[in-house]
Structure formats: C-alpha cells, structure tokens
Design a protein around this motif. Sequence first.
Motif, PDB file in Angstrom:
ATOM      1  N   GLY A  36       0.831  -1.207   0.000  1.00  0.00           N
ATOM      2  CA  GLY A  36       0.000   0.000   0.000  1.00  0.00           C
ATOM      3  C   GLY A  36       0.860   1.249   0.000  1.00  0.00           C
ATOM      4  N   PHE A  37       1.333   1.637  -1.165  1.00  0.00           N
ATOM      5  CA  PHE A  37       2.170   2.842  -1.295  1.00  0.00           C
ATOM      6  C   PHE A  37       1.385   3.962  -1.993  1.00  0.00           C
ATOM      7  N   SER A  38       0.925   3.710  -3.237  1.00  0.00           N
ATOM      8  CA  SER A  38       0.351   4.767  -4.075  1.00  0.00           C
ATOM      9  C   SER A  38      -0.986   5.256  -3.525  1.00  0.00           C
ATOM     10  N   LYS A  94      -5.585   4.337  -0.287  1.00  0.00           N
ATOM     11  CA  LYS A  94      -4.548   3.886  -1.217  1.00  0.00           C
ATOM     12  C   LYS A  94      -5.217   3.509  -2.536  1.00  0.00           C
ATOM     13  N   VAL A  95      -4.431   3.424  -3.595  1.00  0.00           N
ATOM     14  CA  VAL A  95      -4.991   3.051  -4.891  1.00  0.00           C
ATOM     15  C   VAL A  95      -3.969   2.241  -5.682  1.00  0.00           C
ATOM     16  N   TRP A  96      -4.447   1.506  -6.663  1.00  0.00           N
ATOM     17  CA  TRP A  96      -3.614   0.606  -7.486  1.00  0.00           C
ATOM     18  C   TRP A  96      -2.952  -0.455  -6.623  1.00  0.00           C
ATOM     19  N   THR A  97      -3.595  -0.857  -5.529  1.00  0.00           N
ATOM     20  CA  THR A  97      -2.986  -1.833  -4.622  1.00  0.00           C
ATOM     21  C   THR A  97      -3.229  -3.226  -5.197  1.00  0.00           C
ATOM     22  N   SER A  98      -2.188  -3.811  -5.781  1.00  0.00           N
ATOM     23  CA  SER A  98      -2.340  -5.105  -6.457  1.00  0.00           C
ATOM     24  C   SER A  98      -2.716  -6.189  -5.450  1.00  0.00           C
ATOM     25  N   LEU A  99      -3.712  -6.971  -5.813  1.00  0.00           N
ATOM     26  CA  LEU A  99      -4.145  -8.161  -5.073  1.00  0.00           C
ATOM     27  C   LEU A  99      -4.701  -7.856  -3.686  1.00  0.00           C
ATOM     28  N   ASP A 139      -8.854  -8.032 -13.029  1.00  0.00           N
ATOM     29  CA  ASP A 139      -8.985  -6.882 -12.119  1.00  0.00           C
ATOM     30  C   ASP A 139      -8.073  -7.091 -10.926  1.00  0.00           C
ATOM     31  N   GLU A 140      -6.764  -6.881 -11.151  1.00  0.00           N
ATOM     32  CA  GLU A 140      -5.813  -7.269 -10.105  1.00  0.00           C
ATOM     33  C   GLU A 140      -5.578  -6.173  -9.085  1.00  0.00           C
ATOM     34  N   PHE A 141      -5.890  -4.914  -9.414  1.00  0.00           N
ATOM     35  CA  PHE A 141      -5.624  -3.920  -8.380  1.00  0.00           C
ATOM     36  C   PHE A 141      -6.876  -3.227  -7.889  1.00  0.00           C
ATOM     37  N   LEU A 170      -2.202  -6.032 -23.595  1.00  0.00           N
ATOM     38  CA  LEU A 170      -2.768  -4.894 -22.857  1.00  0.00           C
ATOM     39  C   LEU A 170      -2.005  -4.669 -21.551  1.00  0.00           C
ATOM     40  N   TYR A 171      -1.657  -5.759 -20.875  1.00  0.00           N
ATOM     41  CA  TYR A 171      -0.925  -5.615 -19.606  1.00  0.00           C
ATOM     42  C   TYR A 171       0.474  -5.030 -19.835  1.00  0.00           C
ATOM     43  N   SER A 172       1.041  -5.331 -21.008  1.00  0.00           N
ATOM     44  CA  SER A 172       2.409  -4.852 -21.259  1.00  0.00           C
ATOM     45  C   SER A 172       2.467  -3.322 -21.286  1.00  0.00           C
ATOM     46  N   ARG A 173       1.318  -2.670 -21.520  1.00  0.00           N
ATOM     47  CA  ARG A 173       1.318  -1.199 -21.496  1.00  0.00           C
ATOM     48  C   ARG A 173       1.614  -0.691 -20.087  1.00  0.00           C
ATOM     49  N   ALA A 174       1.334  -1.500 -19.084  1.00  0.00           N
ATOM     50  CA  ALA A 174       1.577  -1.074 -17.695  1.00  0.00           C
ATOM     51  C   ALA A 174       3.047  -1.191 -17.295  1.00  0.00           C
ATOM     52  N   ALA A 175       3.852  -1.842 -18.153  1.00  0.00           N
ATOM     53  CA  ALA A 175       5.244  -2.108 -17.757  1.00  0.00           C
ATOM     54  C   ALA A 175       6.035  -0.822 -17.536  1.00  0.00           C
ATOM     55  N   GLY A 188       7.209   2.155 -10.433  1.00  0.00           N
ATOM     56  CA  GLY A 188       7.854   3.437 -10.749  1.00  0.00           C
ATOM     57  C   GLY A 188       7.892   3.618 -12.256  1.00  0.00           C
ATOM     58  N   SER A 189       7.333   4.730 -12.744  1.00  0.00           N
ATOM     59  CA  SER A 189       7.178   4.915 -14.196  1.00  0.00           C
ATOM     60  C   SER A 189       8.540   5.056 -14.893  1.00  0.00           C
ATOM     61  N   ALA A 190       8.512   4.874 -16.230  1.00  0.00           N
ATOM     62  CA  ALA A 190       9.758   4.949 -17.010  1.00  0.00           C
ATOM     63  C   ALA A 190      10.415   6.323 -16.857  1.00  0.00           C
ATOM     64  N   GLU A 191       9.586   7.381 -16.797  1.00  0.00           N
ATOM     65  CA  GLU A 191      10.162   8.729 -16.660  1.00  0.00           C
ATOM     66  C   GLU A 191      10.870   8.865 -15.309  1.00  0.00           C
ATOM     67  N   ILE A 192      10.241   8.310 -14.278  1.00  0.00           N
ATOM     68  CA  ILE A 192      10.858   8.409 -12.940  1.00  0.00           C
ATOM     69  C   ILE A 192      12.150   7.590 -12.899  1.00  0.00           C
ATOM     70  N   GLN A 193      12.153   6.414 -13.532  1.00  0.00           N
ATOM     71  CA  GLN A 193      13.396   5.612 -13.571  1.00  0.00           C
ATOM     72  C   GLN A 193      14.497   6.404 -14.268  1.00  0.00           C
TER      73      GLN A 193
HETATM   74  C1  LIG Z   1      -0.184  -2.920 -12.962  1.00  0.00           C
HETATM   75  C2  LIG Z   1       0.098  -1.981 -11.832  1.00  0.00           C
HETATM   76  C3  LIG Z   1       0.223  -2.463 -10.541  1.00  0.00           C
HETATM   77  C4  LIG Z   1       0.464  -1.587  -9.493  1.00  0.00           C
HETATM   78  N1  LIG Z   1       0.546  -2.104  -8.225  1.00  0.00           N
HETATM   79  C5  LIG Z   1       0.749  -1.261  -7.185  1.00  0.00           C
HETATM   80  C6  LIG Z   1       0.780  -1.766  -5.850  1.00  0.00           C
HETATM   81  O1  LIG Z   1       0.619  -2.959  -5.605  1.00  0.00           O
HETATM   82  N2  LIG Z   1       0.962  -0.892  -4.837  1.00  0.00           N
HETATM   83  C7  LIG Z   1       1.141   0.450  -5.053  1.00  0.00           C
HETATM   84  O2  LIG Z   1       1.334   1.175  -4.085  1.00  0.00           O
HETATM   85  N3  LIG Z   1       1.104   0.961  -6.304  1.00  0.00           N
HETATM   86  C8  LIG Z   1       0.910   0.142  -7.374  1.00  0.00           C
HETATM   87  N4  LIG Z   1       0.849   0.643  -8.643  1.00  0.00           N
HETATM   88  C9  LIG Z   1       0.925   2.090  -8.841  1.00  0.00           C
HETATM   89  C10 LIG Z   1       2.231   2.583  -9.441  1.00  0.00           C
HETATM   90  O3  LIG Z   1       3.285   2.470  -8.517  1.00  0.00           O
HETATM   91  C11 LIG Z   1       1.993   4.030  -9.886  1.00  0.00           C
HETATM   92  O4  LIG Z   1       1.015   3.996 -10.914  1.00  0.00           O
HETATM   93  C12 LIG Z   1       3.245   4.682 -10.392  1.00  0.00           C
HETATM   94  O5  LIG Z   1       4.164   4.866  -9.361  1.00  0.00           O
HETATM   95  C13 LIG Z   1       2.939   6.030 -11.070  1.00  0.00           C
HETATM   96  O6  LIG Z   1       2.208   6.844 -10.226  1.00  0.00           O
HETATM   97  P1  LIG Z   1       0.827   7.523 -10.681  1.00  0.00           P
HETATM   98  O7  LIG Z   1      -0.023   6.477 -11.293  1.00  0.00           O
HETATM   99  O8  LIG Z   1       0.279   8.299  -9.528  1.00  0.00           O
HETATM  100  O9  LIG Z   1       1.227   8.517 -11.845  1.00  0.00           O
HETATM  101  P2  LIG Z   1       1.777   9.994 -11.677  1.00  0.00           P
HETATM  102  O10 LIG Z   1       2.824  10.024 -10.624  1.00  0.00           O
HETATM  103  O11 LIG Z   1       0.620  10.925 -11.536  1.00  0.00           O
HETATM  104  O12 LIG Z   1       2.475  10.205 -13.084  1.00  0.00           O
HETATM  105  C14 LIG Z   1       1.733  10.518 -14.266  1.00  0.00           C
HETATM  106  C15 LIG Z   1       2.734  10.691 -15.408  1.00  0.00           C
HETATM  107  O13 LIG Z   1       3.616  11.787 -15.100  1.00  0.00           O
HETATM  108  C16 LIG Z   1       4.970  11.375 -15.141  1.00  0.00           C
HETATM  109  N5  LIG Z   1       5.734  12.066 -14.082  1.00  0.00           N
HETATM  110  C17 LIG Z   1       5.367  12.223 -12.774  1.00  0.00           C
HETATM  111  N6  LIG Z   1       6.340  12.873 -12.108  1.00  0.00           N
HETATM  112  C18 LIG Z   1       7.329  13.137 -12.986  1.00  0.00           C
HETATM  113  C19 LIG Z   1       8.599  13.761 -12.899  1.00  0.00           C
HETATM  114  N7  LIG Z   1       9.044  14.249 -11.734  1.00  0.00           N
HETATM  115  N8  LIG Z   1       9.376  13.795 -14.019  1.00  0.00           N
HETATM  116  C20 LIG Z   1       8.942  13.287 -15.209  1.00  0.00           C
HETATM  117  N9  LIG Z   1       7.724  12.693 -15.354  1.00  0.00           N
HETATM  118  C21 LIG Z   1       6.942  12.590 -14.261  1.00  0.00           C
HETATM  119  C22 LIG Z   1       4.928   9.870 -14.877  1.00  0.00           C
HETATM  120  O14 LIG Z   1       6.064   9.235 -15.422  1.00  0.00           O
HETATM  121  C23 LIG Z   1       3.638   9.474 -15.596  1.00  0.00           C
HETATM  122  O15 LIG Z   1       3.891   9.315 -16.967  1.00  0.00           O
HETATM  123  C24 LIG Z   1       0.607  -0.193  -9.722  1.00  0.00           C
HETATM  124  C25 LIG Z   1       0.495   0.295 -11.036  1.00  0.00           C
HETATM  125  C26 LIG Z   1       0.230  -0.574 -12.074  1.00  0.00           C
HETATM  126  C27 LIG Z   1       0.104  -0.020 -13.458  1.00  0.00           C
END
Ligand SMILES: Cc1cc2nc3c(=O)[nH]c(=O)nc-3n(C[C@H](O)[C@H](O)[C@H](O)COP(=O)(O)OP(=O)(O)OC[C@H]3O[C@@H](n4cnc5c(N)ncnc54)[C@H](O)[C@@H]3O)c2cc1C
Length: 376
Positions: free
Chosen positions: A123-125, A153-158, A205-207, A346-351, A356-361
């Motif tokens: 439970g992070f997001s 919390k949101v997007w909490t898988s399982l 519907d995993e999250f 479809l799931y691969s779009r979430a990769a 942590g999103s690709a931009e954040i990485q």
């Molecule tokens: C399949 C799946 C399973 C998940 N499971 C869990 C889970 O079990 N527990 C949990 O806690 N979370 C989970 N998540 C959530 C995931 O960790 C978040 O979706 C992710 O961290 C991105 O946060 P956000 O959705 O709030 O997007 P935002 O943070 O709102 O980002 C939106 C867009 O803005 C970009 N962005 C944001 N900040 C910056 C910046 N500083 N610089 C450049 N670009 C930026 C992002 O890259 C993204 O493209 C899951 C997500 C998915 C898709």
Amino acid sequence: MDLQEFRAGLDGWLDEHGPELVPPHGPGVTLDAEMEHLSKVKRLTYEAGWMRWGWPERVGGLGGSTLMRAYLGEALASRDLIEPGIYSMTEVLAPTMIEFARPALAAEMVPRLLRGDETWCQGFSEPSTGSNLGSLACRARPDGDDWVVSGQKVWTSLAQYADRCVLLTRTGSPESGHRGITALFVDMDSPGITVRPIQAMHGRDEFCEVFFDEVRVPGDRTLGEVDGGWAVAMDLLPYERSTSLWHRGAFLRQRLEHLLASPPGEALDPADLGEAAQLAFAFHARSRATQYRMAGGERLGPETSVDKVLLATTEQAVYDLVADAAAADVALGDDPDGARWRTEFLYSRAATIYGGSAEIQRNIIARRLLDLGVDR
Ligand SMILES: Cc1cc2nc3c(=O)[nH]c(=O)nc-3n(C[C@H](O)[C@H](O)[C@H](O)COP(=O)(O)OP(=O)(O)OC[C@H]3O[C@@H](n4cnc5c(N)ncnc54)[C@H](O)[C@@H]3O)c2cc1C
C-alpha cells in the motif's frame, strides 16, 4: 546445497511434478482461479523444499544463495507454470519484512507467504501520490500503544486477496515530506478497511482502491523506525526491480520462443523480431549481474532503475511484435492463444508504469547515477 545441485534437483522435480502445476489458461479463466493455482504452486514447492532455499533459516528458509530463489522463479516461468507478476510479490515484500519487522513477527509471517497460505499487498500509491511518494497523505496517529490509520490507497495489487499489507502512512506533519512517513504491517481483516477492485482493460482486475477508516494497528506492527518509513520504501523498491524482474524476463523469453514456434497471423517483421530479441538478451545480461551482486551481499539501490527501464522496453517490444503480426487476433481473436496474447499485450502497457514509471526511472538514472541535473 550449492546452486548447481539446486538447479539439477529442481529441474528433475519439475520434470516429474510439472504436469500437476500447469495453470489454468484461456479466455474464461478468472483471477480467483489464478490465485488458487499460485497458492498450490507455492505450497507444493515449499513442501518439497525448493521454495525455502535462498531464504534465511530464521524465517523458515533453508539458507543458501539468493540465486536459488532467482532460479526457482525462472524455472517456473520458463515452463509457463506461473504468471510472474503475482508470483513475484513474495520477492518484493518478504525481504522488507526480514529487514524491518521485529524478528519474531518476521519469523511468524514470512513462512505463511512463502508457503502460499497468505497473500500480501503493497500500500504505497494514493490518488494524488504515485511518483511523488514523499507527499503521501494516508494518516497514522498514535493512540496508546496503537496506531489509528485513516486515508486511501490506490492501485494496490491483489488487495482483494490480501491477508496483510505493507502500508506507508503519514506520521509527521503534512509538510514533513519523506521524513514523516512510517511503514506498518496491517492485517487486512482489521475493522475499518474497505477494498474495492478496479476494473482493468485487460480483463484481470488485479488492483484495488483501499480505504482506511480509523483502522487500529498495534504499535508492534511498525516496520523500521517511526518516521523512518522512507528507508523501508527505498529498501523495497530495488527488490521490486531485481529478482521479480528476473522472473518476468524469463517469462518474456518463454513467450518470445512460443511466438517463434507458432507465430500468430502474418510473418513477424524480422527487424522488429531482432530488436525484441536483442532487448531481451540485454535485459538478461543486466539482470543476471544484479542477481549476482545481490547474492554477493551488495545492497541494491538506484542502479536497479536501469534493469526496470530495460525490462519495460523489452516487454513492450515483444508484445508490439505480436500486435503488428496478428492485429486481428490480438484485437478480436476468441481462440485461447489469441485471447492470451491480447491480455498480455494490454498488460504490457503497464510495464512503463508499475514499480515506478519509465520517466521516474530515467530521472533516477540521470540524477543519482549520472549526476545530471538537480532534484526540485
Ligand atoms: C499494474 C500496476 C500495478 C500496481 N501495483 C501497485 C501496488 O501494488 N501498490 C502500489 O502502491 N502501487 C501500485 N501501482 C501504482 C504505481 O506504482 C503508480 O502507478 C506509479 O508509481 C505512477 O504513479 P501515478 O499512477 O500516480 O502517476 P503519476 O505520478 O501521476 O504520473 C503521471 C505521469 O507523469 C509522469 N511524471 C510524474 N512525475 C514526474 C517527474 N518528476 N518527471 C517526469 N515525469 C513525471 C509519470 O512518469 C507518468 O507518466 C501499480 C500500477 C500498475 C500499473
């Protein structure tokens, strides 16, 4: 047991028991059925000992190198016996419990997760806090020896299956940022917790959304220090980008091989195929080095963001290949193979989002590894 003996023993055991572990596939398969299958795989591999190797004895393991855990998930994924996303939650959450929970709590709980008796969630997001984790708002206030948690919390898988949650809460002032966060280990059947699954476009519907309304959590469920939850999160995230990604990489190679053996639709584009294959091998080489560094006792950190970028790029390249060659099957096909490709595409779009999103990485790689730019 050394790694070679482990690999040979496990391969022999899987040759014999693999047929018992074949998962349900096909259009009608529910996540309930997949979760039931996962519990069975964990129970049988635990009872046969394989699941216990690579984990410390103090939490029910049999000791030995973490490479054994990496190989177990790899072997199961290569034989198409697990879906690595749900299997590898153990790799994300158990190391954190071992590091940060009271030793007695870790000893009591970790075996339940390894054996498949329990499911845990992370439970992070939150609705307004994903990438910017340091601004999370779900509040925990002290009350006697307990915490009382309120928030969402949101997007909490399982979460709908979970018995426990590794939860990040705000314990400092709203302005305290990453210094005012505390991690708790919460029983999901505590009064005041409501879990609502979110409908996902790929049909699994995993999250979920998870609501906390004055939920009482015993103080001895604190993970790490009070107000020290950032350290817990920073410790957990590299695990999410190491062994669990290794398992996913093995799964993707297996799917790529399946694609080559029975290509759907039109011929695969050779240039795209070459690109996907070289990405898969680049990830493999990188992640292999990460597994060895972890096994050597190195602490993983921001460099695992490179692994995450490579894995996400590979995953999307593999499924783009399928979508280009078999657009009609992926969009409309009802046969089990086509339906499976569609779900996975479809799931691969979430990769490029989960873990942590690709931009954040890329921000982490630029700022913390290459010393480029500044955090604002
Ligand atoms: C399949 C799946 C399973 C998940 N499971 C869990 C889970 O079990 N527990 C949990 O806690 N979370 C989970 N998540 C959530 C995931 O960790 C978040 O979706 C992710 O961290 C991105 O946060 P956000 O959705 O709030 O997007 P935002 O943070 O709102 O980002 C939106 C867009 O803005 C970009 N962005 C944001 N900040 C910056 C910046 N500083 N610089 C450049 N670009 C930026 C992002 O890259 C993204 O493209 C899951 C997500 C998915 C898709």
